[in-house]
Design a protein around this motif. Structure first.
Motif, PDB file in Angstrom:
ATOM      1  N   VAL A   1       0.856  -1.187   0.000  1.00 50.88           N
ATOM      2  CA  VAL A   1       0.000   0.000   0.000  1.00 50.88           C
ATOM      3  C   VAL A   1       0.893   1.238   0.000  1.00 50.88           C
ATOM      4  CG1 VAL A   1      -1.763   1.269   1.264  1.00 50.88           C
ATOM      5  CG2 VAL A   1      -1.805  -1.234   1.247  1.00 50.88           C
ATOM      6  N   LEU A   2       0.702   2.116  -0.982  1.00 46.66           N
ATOM      7  CA  LEU A   2       1.469   3.359  -1.060  1.00 46.66           C
ATOM      8  C   LEU A   2       0.680   4.550  -0.547  1.00 46.66           C
ATOM      9  CD1 LEU A   2       3.097   2.944  -4.594  1.00 46.66           C
ATOM     10  CD2 LEU A   2       4.092   2.427  -2.368  1.00 46.66           C
ATOM     11  N   ALA A   3      -0.638   4.539  -0.784  1.00 49.04           N
ATOM     12  CA  ALA A   3      -1.489   5.653  -0.367  1.00 49.04           C
ATOM     13  C   ALA A   3      -2.894   5.139  -0.085  1.00 49.04           C
ATOM     14  CB  ALA A   3      -1.540   6.727  -1.445  1.00 49.04           C
ATOM     15  N   VAL A   4      -3.605   5.869   0.770  1.00 50.36           N
ATOM     16  CA  VAL A   4      -4.986   5.526   1.100  1.00 50.36           C
ATOM     17  C   VAL A   4      -5.846   6.754   0.814  1.00 50.36           C
ATOM     18  CG1 VAL A   4      -6.572   4.839   2.942  1.00 50.36           C
ATOM     19  CG2 VAL A   4      -4.249   3.919   2.886  1.00 50.36           C
ATOM     20  N   GLN A   5      -6.805   6.614  -0.108  1.00 51.24           N
ATOM     21  CA  GLN A   5      -7.717   7.699  -0.456  1.00 51.24           C
ATOM     22  C   GLN A   5      -9.140   7.167  -0.508  1.00 51.24           C
ATOM     23  OE1 GLN A   5      -6.431   9.301  -4.189  1.00 51.24           O
ATOM     24  NE2 GLN A   5      -4.523  10.108  -3.366  1.00 51.24           N
ATOM     25  N   GLU A   6     -10.091   8.002  -0.106  1.00 52.41           N
ATOM     26  CA  GLU A   6     -11.500   7.590  -0.094  1.00 52.41           C
ATOM     27  C   GLU A   6     -12.036   7.372  -1.501  1.00 52.41           C
ATOM     28  OE1 GLU A   6     -13.661   6.905   2.478  1.00 52.41           O
ATOM     29  OE2 GLU A   6     -11.887   7.002   3.740  1.00 52.41           O
ATOM     30  N   THR A   7     -11.695   8.264  -2.421  1.00 54.79           N
ATOM     31  CA  THR A   7     -12.142   8.125  -3.800  1.00 54.79           C
ATOM     32  C   THR A   7     -10.954   8.394  -4.713  1.00 54.79           C
ATOM     33  OG1 THR A   7     -12.791  10.447  -3.909  1.00 54.79           O
ATOM     34  CG2 THR A   7     -14.515   8.854  -3.349  1.00 54.79           C
ATOM     35  N   VAL A   8     -10.955   7.727  -5.850  1.00 51.96           N
ATOM     36  CA  VAL A   8      -9.865   7.920  -6.814  1.00 51.96           C
ATOM     37  C   VAL A   8     -10.399   7.599  -8.208  1.00 51.96           C
ATOM     38  CG1 VAL A   8      -8.980   5.567  -6.581  1.00 51.96           C
ATOM     39  CG2 VAL A   8      -7.437   7.387  -7.254  1.00 51.96           C
ATOM     40  N   ARG A   9      -9.884   8.306  -9.202  1.00 49.59           N
ATOM     41  CA  ARG A   9     -10.299   8.049 -10.584  1.00 49.59           C
ATOM     42  C   ARG A   9      -9.698   6.738 -11.064  1.00 49.59           C
ATOM     43  NH1 ARG A   9     -10.655  13.208 -14.241  1.00 49.59           N
ATOM     44  NH2 ARG A   9     -11.068  11.461 -15.592  1.00 49.59           N
ATOM     45  N   LYS A  10     -10.334   6.144 -12.033  1.00 48.55           N
ATOM     46  CA  LYS A  10      -9.911   4.852 -12.577  1.00 48.55           C
ATOM     47  C   LYS A  10      -8.448   4.879 -13.038  1.00 48.55           C
ATOM     48  CE  LYS A  10     -11.230   1.707 -16.285  1.00 48.55           C
ATOM     49  NZ  LYS A  10     -12.165   1.513 -17.387  1.00 48.55           N
ATOM     50  N   GLU A  11      -8.037   5.960 -13.686  1.00 48.00           N
ATOM     51  CA  GLU A  11      -6.681   6.065 -14.219  1.00 48.00           C
ATOM     52  C   GLU A  11      -5.634   6.146 -13.103  1.00 48.00           C
ATOM     53  OE1 GLU A  11      -9.115   8.400 -15.083  1.00 48.00           O
ATOM     54  OE2 GLU A  11      -9.734   7.314 -16.867  1.00 48.00           O
ATOM     55  N   ALA A  12      -6.012   6.708 -11.947  1.00 43.20           N
ATOM     56  CA  ALA A  12      -5.068   6.907 -10.854  1.00 43.20           C
ATOM     57  C   ALA A  12      -5.100   5.780  -9.821  1.00 43.20           C
ATOM     58  CB  ALA A  12      -5.358   8.248 -10.175  1.00 43.20           C
ATOM     59  N   ALA A  13      -5.949   4.792 -10.007  1.00 45.53           N
ATOM     60  CA  ALA A  13      -6.080   3.707  -9.016  1.00 45.53           C
ATOM     61  C   ALA A  13      -4.783   2.927  -8.848  1.00 45.53           C
ATOM     62  CB  ALA A  13      -7.224   2.779  -9.398  1.00 45.53           C
ATOM     63  N   GLY A  14      -4.018   2.788  -9.915  1.00 50.33           N
ATOM     64  CA  GLY A  14      -2.766   2.045  -9.852  1.00 50.33           C
ATOM     65  C   GLY A  14      -1.692   2.712  -9.014  1.00 50.33           C
ATOM     66  N   GLU A  15      -1.871   3.986  -8.696  1.00 52.07           N
ATOM     67  CA  GLU A  15      -0.887   4.719  -7.893  1.00 52.07           C
ATOM     68  C   GLU A  15      -1.072   4.489  -6.401  1.00 52.07           C
ATOM     69  OE1 GLU A  15      -1.229   8.769  -9.146  1.00 52.07           O
ATOM     70  OE2 GLU A  15      -0.840   8.271 -11.237  1.00 52.07           O
ATOM     71  N   LEU A  16      -2.141   3.793  -6.008  1.00 53.93           N
ATOM     72  CA  LEU A  16      -2.399   3.529  -4.597  1.00 53.93           C
ATOM     73  C   LEU A  16      -1.572   2.360  -4.065  1.00 53.93           C
ATOM     74  CD1 LEU A  16      -6.280   3.896  -4.429  1.00 53.93           C
ATOM     75  CD2 LEU A  16      -4.557   5.575  -3.789  1.00 53.93           C
ATOM     76  N   PHE A  17      -1.047   1.516  -4.969  1.00 51.94           N
ATOM     77  CA  PHE A  17      -0.299   0.343  -4.532  1.00 51.94           C
ATOM     78  C   PHE A  17       0.819   0.033  -5.517  1.00 51.94           C
ATOM     79  CE2 PHE A  17      -3.784  -1.077  -7.194  1.00 51.94           C
ATOM     80  CZ  PHE A  17      -3.171  -1.975  -8.058  1.00 51.94           C
ATOM     81  N   ARG A  18       1.711  -0.875  -5.069  1.00 46.32           N
ATOM     82  CA  ARG A  18       2.833  -1.325  -5.902  1.00 46.32           C
ATOM     83  C   ARG A  18       2.896  -2.836  -5.832  1.00 46.32           C
ATOM     84  NH1 ARG A  18       8.461  -2.165  -4.369  1.00 46.32           N
ATOM     85  NH2 ARG A  18       7.882  -1.509  -2.290  1.00 46.32           N
ATOM     86  N   TYR A  19       2.962  -3.498  -6.991  1.00 50.60           N
ATOM     87  CA  TYR A  19       3.056  -4.953  -7.025  1.00 50.60           C
ATOM     88  C   TYR A  19       4.411  -5.414  -6.504  1.00 50.60           C
ATOM     89  CZ  TYR A  19      -1.201  -5.326  -9.810  1.00 50.60           C
ATOM     90  OH  TYR A  19      -2.508  -5.278 -10.242  1.00 50.60           O
ATOM     91  N   LEU A  20       4.413  -6.502  -5.738  1.00 53.63           N
ATOM     92  CA  LEU A  20       5.665  -7.065  -5.219  1.00 53.63           C
ATOM     93  C   LEU A  20       5.981  -8.369  -5.901  1.00 53.63           C
ATOM     94  CD1 LEU A  20       5.122  -6.427  -1.415  1.00 53.63           C
ATOM     95  CD2 LEU A  20       6.434  -5.062  -3.002  1.00 53.63           C
TER      96      LEU A  20
END
Length: 79
Positions: free
Chosen positions: A60-79
């Motif tokens: 988890v990189l960030a926690v937001q209540e709402t996010v646009r579809k294009e920016a959803a990938g910025e909330l986490f990083r694959y390991l």
């Protein structure tokens, strides 16, 4: 933020009810322990989700209540 809501907002799982059921069935691990849907998610947590024989692990990189579809990938990083 609750784990089930985070999984939905980040689009790792499509629907919150599906995320809730995955947590109840023990398919979601948070920081190496089985996680409940009501667990609090914070940046730095590692979430592992089992989909059949495939496992997805993210940090988890960030926690937001709402996010646009294009920016959803910025909330986490694959390991």
């Amino acid at each position: 933020m609750r784990l089930d809501k985070y999984l939905k907002v980040s689009r790792l799982i499509k629907r919150r009810t599906v995320a809730n059921e995955a947590c109840d069935n023990g398919r979601v691990m948070m920081n190496g322990k089985p996680a409940r849907a009501s667990a609090e998610v914070k940046p730095g947590d590692v979430i592992a989700i089992s989909f059949g024989d495939k496992e997805t692990k993210v940090e988890v990189l960030a926690v937001q209540e709402t996010v646009r579809k294009e920016a959803a990938g910025e909330l986490f990083r694959y390991l």
